[in-house]
Design a protein around this motif. Structure first.
Motif, PDB file in Angstrom:
ATOM      1  N   ALA A  67       0.845  -1.194   0.000  1.00 50.36           N
ATOM      2  CA  ALA A  67       0.000   0.000   0.000  1.00 50.36           C
ATOM      3  C   ALA A  67       0.876   1.237   0.000  1.00 50.36           C
ATOM      4  N   PRO A  68       0.434   2.309  -0.670  1.00 48.07           N
ATOM      5  CA  PRO A  68       1.233   3.534  -0.705  1.00 48.07           C
ATOM      6  C   PRO A  68       1.502   4.038   0.705  1.00 48.07           C
ATOM      7  N   PRO A  69       2.743   4.357   1.023  1.00 49.49           N
ATOM      8  CA  PRO A  69       3.041   4.846   2.370  1.00 49.49           C
ATOM      9  C   PRO A  69       2.462   6.229   2.585  1.00 49.49           C
ATOM     10  N   ALA A  70       2.137   6.523   3.830  1.00 52.40           N
ATOM     11  CA  ALA A  70       1.669   7.871   4.145  1.00 52.40           C
ATOM     12  C   ALA A  70       2.815   8.845   3.950  1.00 52.40           C
ATOM     13  N   PRO A  71       2.523  10.067   3.504  1.00 55.36           N
ATOM     14  CA  PRO A  71       3.580  11.044   3.308  1.00 55.36           C
ATOM     15  C   PRO A  71       4.329  11.300   4.605  1.00 55.36           C
ATOM     16  N   THR A  72       5.608  11.551   4.493  1.00 55.86           N
ATOM     17  CA  THR A  72       6.394  11.855   5.679  1.00 55.86           C
ATOM     18  C   THR A  72       6.677  13.344   5.735  1.00 55.86           C
ATOM     19  N   SER A  73       6.913  13.836   6.906  1.00 55.85           N
ATOM     20  CA  SER A  73       7.133  15.265   7.065  1.00 55.85           C
ATOM     21  C   SER A  73       8.598  15.552   7.347  1.00 55.85           C
ATOM     22  N   ALA A  74       8.957  16.782   7.141  1.00 54.44           N
ATOM     23  CA  ALA A  74      10.324  17.191   7.416  1.00 54.44           C
ATOM     24  C   ALA A  74      10.573  17.176   8.917  1.00 54.44           C
ATOM     25  N   ALA A  75      11.839  17.015   9.286  1.00 54.52           N
ATOM     26  CA  ALA A  75      12.187  17.003  10.699  1.00 54.52           C
ATOM     27  C   ALA A  75      11.836  18.341  11.329  1.00 54.52           C
ATOM     28  N   GLY A  76      11.501  18.303  12.600  1.00 57.69           N
ATOM     29  CA  GLY A  76      11.159  19.536  13.294  1.00 57.69           C
ATOM     30  C   GLY A  76      11.225  19.328  14.787  1.00 57.69           C
ATOM     31  N   ARG A  77      10.628  20.233  15.521  1.00 61.18           N
ATOM     32  CA  ARG A  77      10.549  20.140  16.974  1.00 61.18           C
ATOM     33  C   ARG A  77       9.159  19.660  17.364  1.00 61.18           C
ATOM     34  N   SER A  78       9.069  18.981  18.494  1.00 62.34           N
ATOM     35  CA  SER A  78       7.782  18.452  18.941  1.00 62.34           C
ATOM     36  C   SER A  78       7.405  19.001  20.308  1.00 62.34           C
ATOM     37  N   VAL A  79       6.102  19.185  20.499  1.00 61.20           N
ATOM     38  CA  VAL A  79       5.563  19.500  21.822  1.00 61.20           C
ATOM     39  C   VAL A  79       4.596  18.383  22.189  1.00 61.20           C
ATOM     40  N   HIS A  80       4.602  18.002  23.452  1.00 62.11           N
ATOM     41  CA  HIS A  80       3.783  16.887  23.927  1.00 62.11           C
ATOM     42  C   HIS A  80       2.973  17.351  25.130  1.00 62.11           C
ATOM     43  N   VAL A  81       1.674  17.044  25.107  1.00 64.56           N
ATOM     44  CA  VAL A  81       0.802  17.459  26.203  1.00 64.56           C
ATOM     45  C   VAL A  81      -0.038  16.275  26.673  1.00 64.56           C
ATOM     46  N   SER A  82      -0.027  16.034  27.976  1.00 68.21           N
ATOM     47  CA  SER A  82      -0.888  15.022  28.589  1.00 68.21           C
ATOM     48  C   SER A  82      -1.091  15.434  30.040  1.00 68.21           C
ATOM     49  N   THR A  83      -2.184  16.127  30.305  1.00 69.26           N
ATOM     50  CA  THR A  83      -2.423  16.650  31.650  1.00 69.26           C
ATOM     51  C   THR A  83      -3.466  15.814  32.382  1.00 69.26           C
ATOM     52  N   ASP A  84      -3.632  16.090  33.662  1.00 70.43           N
ATOM     53  CA  ASP A  84      -4.579  15.332  34.480  1.00 70.43           C
ATOM     54  C   ASP A  84      -6.019  15.477  34.003  1.00 70.43           C
ATOM     55  N   TYR A  85      -6.345  16.604  33.364  1.00 70.23           N
ATOM     56  CA  TYR A  85      -7.733  16.781  32.937  1.00 70.23           C
ATOM     57  C   TYR A  85      -7.960  16.407  31.470  1.00 70.23           C
ATOM     58  N   MET A  86      -6.934  15.903  30.793  1.00 71.41           N
ATOM     59  CA  MET A  86      -7.129  15.390  29.430  1.00 71.41           C
ATOM     60  C   MET A  86      -7.530  13.917  29.534  1.00 71.41           C
ATOM     61  N   LYS A  87      -8.723  13.701  30.039  1.00 68.92           N
ATOM     62  CA  LYS A  87      -9.217  12.346  30.261  1.00 68.92           C
ATOM     63  C   LYS A  87     -10.737  12.359  30.207  1.00 68.92           C
ATOM     64  N   PHE A  88     -11.314  11.177  30.008  1.00 70.79           N
ATOM     65  CA  PHE A  88     -12.772  11.045  30.028  1.00 70.79           C
ATOM     66  C   PHE A  88     -13.138   9.611  30.397  1.00 70.79           C
ATOM     67  N   ASN A  89     -14.275   9.481  31.041  1.00 72.67           N
ATOM     68  CA  ASN A  89     -14.800   8.169  31.415  1.00 72.67           C
ATOM     69  C   ASN A  89     -15.963   7.858  30.484  1.00 72.67           C
ATOM     70  N   ALA A  90     -15.946   6.690  29.870  1.00 73.85           N
ATOM     71  CA  ALA A  90     -17.007   6.370  28.915  1.00 73.85           C
ATOM     72  C   ALA A  90     -17.253   4.867  28.874  1.00 73.85           C
ATOM     73  N   ALA A  91     -18.485   4.518  28.507  1.00 72.95           N
ATOM     74  CA  ALA A  91     -18.873   3.115  28.348  1.00 72.95           C
ATOM     75  C   ALA A  91     -18.918   2.771  26.863  1.00 72.95           C
ATOM     76  N   HIS A  92     -18.712   1.502  26.558  1.00 72.19           N
ATOM     77  CA  HIS A  92     -18.770   1.062  25.162  1.00 72.19           C
ATOM     78  C   HIS A  92     -18.750  -0.455  25.108  1.00 72.19           C
ATOM     79  N   PHE A  93     -18.901  -0.978  23.920  1.00 77.83           N
ATOM     80  CA  PHE A  93     -18.544  -2.373  23.648  1.00 77.83           C
ATOM     81  C   PHE A  93     -18.137  -2.458  22.184  1.00 77.83           C
ATOM     82  N   ILE A  94     -17.145  -3.284  21.915  1.00 79.04           N
ATOM     83  CA  ILE A  94     -16.700  -3.511  20.545  1.00 79.04           C
ATOM     84  C   ILE A  94     -17.618  -4.547  19.905  1.00 79.04           C
ATOM     85  N   ALA A  95     -18.053  -4.268  18.685  1.00 71.81           N
ATOM     86  CA  ALA A  95     -18.878  -5.227  17.947  1.00 71.81           C
ATOM     87  C   ALA A  95     -18.427  -5.261  16.496  1.00 71.81           C
ATOM     88  N   TYR A  96     -18.225  -6.455  16.009  1.00 67.12           N
ATOM     89  CA  TYR A  96     -17.994  -6.646  14.582  1.00 67.12           C
ATOM     90  C   TYR A  96     -18.673  -7.946  14.190  1.00 67.12           C
TER      91      TYR A  96
END
Length: 241
Positions: free
Chosen positions: A70-99
């Motif tokens: 399969a055609p590869p996804a385009p790649t991007s030029a090198a750069g700088r990254s920022v990463h965020v994962s805080t205590d309030y970046m969360k959620f509680n949810a119900a679900h079920f997987i079905a296939y």
């Protein structure tokens, strides 16, 4: 032999269309045009021809001949990254997987969201302001919090509405009914962490806008969704004009 989509590409295509009524036609998530065909290849053809479909998405759903990679996804030029994962970046949810041929029992998770954005450092010293990432992520998490995740594009569930409730009939004839206000109706096929990561990636990009991200020199956005400690799914999306 003609060019065809792989099974994985077909599953990806289903994420970028929305079915508002069970067994009904789908709509393109980018131009909102109705696609009357039930054929996933026709959906993919529409997405590739839609002027509003991002270039990176078009690249990922290009058909290829049997035996070819399969055609590869385009790649991007090198750069700088920022990463965020805080205590309030969360959620509680119900679900079920079905296939087809399978359904999980109804259960829930305490999901956590992490976002990484890669690009060039701007004249203000930022790739993207941490505060903007947190603000948008917080809204997305709030919308999903304390809800039942309904995969509206499911091919294994019959979903209907009676005005105030969402009714779900499974292949094993289990019946569920939830208040519509307690549900998150999502344009995904399965309520898996993998597809939630794609959905949230699209929400983030829609909120920032492609134009604004490109102007800042952003070239890649990565979203990780954790269901439990050391158990997460990640989706990377290259940002192209």
């Amino acid at each position: 032999m003609g060019k065809e989509l792989t099974a994985a590409q077909k599953e990806l295509v289903k994420v970028f269309v929305t079915r508002e009524v069970a067994e009904g036609p789908v709509k393109c998530n980018y131009c909102d045009k109705e696609i009357t065909s039930r054929n996933v290849d026709r959906w993919a053809s529409h997405l590739r021809g839609c002027v509003k479909t991002p270039a990176d998405i078009k690249a990922q759903i290009q058909p290829h001949r049997d035996g070819e990679e399969a055609p590869p996804a385009p790649t991007s030029a090198a750069g700088r990254s920022v990463h965020v994962s805080t205590d309030y970046m969360k959620f509680n949810a119900a679900h079920f997987i079905a296939y087809k041929g399978f359904r999980e029992k109804l259960h829930g998770h305490n999901y956590r969201l992490a976002v990484t954005i890669t690009g060039q450092v701007g004249p203000d010293g930022y790739v993207v302001d941490f505060g903007e990432i947190k603000k948008i992520s917080r809204v997305i998490c709030k919308d999903l919090n304390e809800s039942f995740l309904v995969p509206m594009n499911s091919d294994a569930l019959k979903i209907s509405f009676d005005g105030t409730n969402v009714h779900i009939l499974t292949e094993d004839n289990a019946k569920f009914s939830f208040p519509k206000s307690d549900c998150s109706l999502l344009p995904i096929v399965h309520s898996s962490a993998e597809e939630l990561a794609i959905y949230i990636s699209n929400q983030l990009i829609d909120s920032f806008t492609i134009v604004a991200l490109l102007e800042r020199g952003v070239r890649k956005l990565e979203v990780s969704i954790s269901e439990a400690n050391q158990q997460f799914a990640t989706y990377e999306r290259t940002i192209l004009a």
